[in-house]
Design an enzyme around this catalytic site. Sequence first.
Site, short mmCIF file in Angstrom:
data_model
loop_
_atom_site.label_atom_id
_atom_site.label_comp_id
_atom_site.label_asym_id
_atom_site.label_seq_id
_atom_site.Cartn_x
_atom_site.Cartn_y
_atom_site.Cartn_z
N LYS A 53 0.90 -1.32 -0.04
CA LYS A 53 -0.06 -0.11 0.04
C LYS A 53 0.77 1.24 -0.03
O LYS A 53 0.59 2.25 -0.80
CB LYS A 53 -0.83 -0.02 1.18
CG LYS A 53 -1.94 -1.11 1.04
CD LYS A 53 -2.76 -1.38 2.44
CE LYS A 53 -3.81 -2.45 2.15
NZ LYS A 53 -4.62 -2.81 3.12
N GLN A 97 -4.84 -1.53 9.64
CA GLN A 97 -4.59 -2.87 8.76
C GLN A 97 -5.23 -3.72 9.67
O GLN A 97 -5.05 -3.90 10.86
CB GLN A 97 -3.24 -3.12 8.64
CG GLN A 97 -2.95 -4.39 7.90
CD GLN A 97 -3.33 -4.45 6.70
OE1 GLN A 97 -3.40 -3.43 5.78
NE2 GLN A 97 -3.94 -5.62 6.04
N ASP A 120 -10.38 3.15 3.75
CA ASP A 120 -11.02 1.65 3.86
C ASP A 120 -12.54 1.76 3.62
O ASP A 120 -13.02 0.72 3.49
CB ASP A 120 -10.40 1.12 4.96
CG ASP A 120 -9.41 0.25 4.59
OD1 ASP A 120 -9.10 0.12 3.25
OD2 ASP A 120 -8.73 -0.29 5.56
#
Length: 293
Positions: A53, A97, A120
């Site tokens: 990422k 995460q 997200d």
Amino acid sequence: MTATLIDGKAIAAELASENALRAARLRDAGTVPGLAVVIVGEDPASRIYVRHKALACEKAGLASWVHALPADTPQERLIGFLHALNADAAVHGILVQLPLPGALDARAVIGAIDPAKDVDGFHYRNVGALFVGEPALCACTPWGVMKMLEHEGIGVEGKHAVVVGRSTIVGKPMALLLLNAGATVTVCHSKTTDLPSLTRQADILVAAVGRARMITGDMVKPGAVVIDVGINRLQDGKLCGDVDQESVAKVAARLSPVPGGVGPMTIAVLVANTLRAAEKAAGIAAPRETRFA
Ligand code: NAP
């Protein structure tokens, strides 16, 4: 029938080029778009994802910061850390995460992220916006699937879409996106009885389960579009999806394979979401030619 494969890698590369243009435009206007990634603990797979990422951000010309916290970080400290990132004007996107280790409550942690920076798309506010069909930051993988379908000229309206899997990360947002786009949607899960009778009705079948090759050719309607989201590691170390590519390719018209399908899209969409957040914060509209915004 032999299915034509959908090249997610190529579509993601197009999206990455578009991301680089959007980032350059923001930088020219005095804003360096930036993503902060928070990882708690030592999970090796999570560390690899986080590296990918950050790398994707750097390639597109964004700033990125990886904050690695110890596995025994108390929840209040993690939430305090997120509040500091919320207040940092250089940070436009924040990602924690998952999964989180130990007793950390993922819902409370995600809930502490400023929804405007929740790239997200997991914060209640963004999930709610998706529910009512308003534009917001949306979960990267399902949004990537929608962009993939759009890119390939695969219409959704009026189609019967069957989503196998009902997680908050993939299955549910996928079902809502398809529903909002005018599909008739069936959602299947571990308690579904007679799964094949439902998957065989799908014009568009999305598999998001995490069980190697569970969708076989006899479960697919001839001419269907099959999107494989699953990522499974086989004993020989190779990756495979939830779809048995060999038998399904004989029945389906289009197939998004694993690897090389949805996976590359997910990270490119994460970068696009960060750019969207940065554009909004800077009061700059996305370029008119943007196809993936
Ligand atoms: P998850 O949270 O474990 O959810 C799996 C879903 O599959 C659950 O809803 C579960 O039903 C359902 N399920 C389990 N066994 C089933 C069965 N026999 N028949 C029908 N449904 C069944 O997983 P996830 O996070 O959604 O991820 C799904 C897969 O996508 C994984 O392989 C993951 O690695 C992959 N993934 C890929 C990407 C990407 O970028 N390509 C991104 C995210 C995830 P219940 O709800 O009833 O338990």
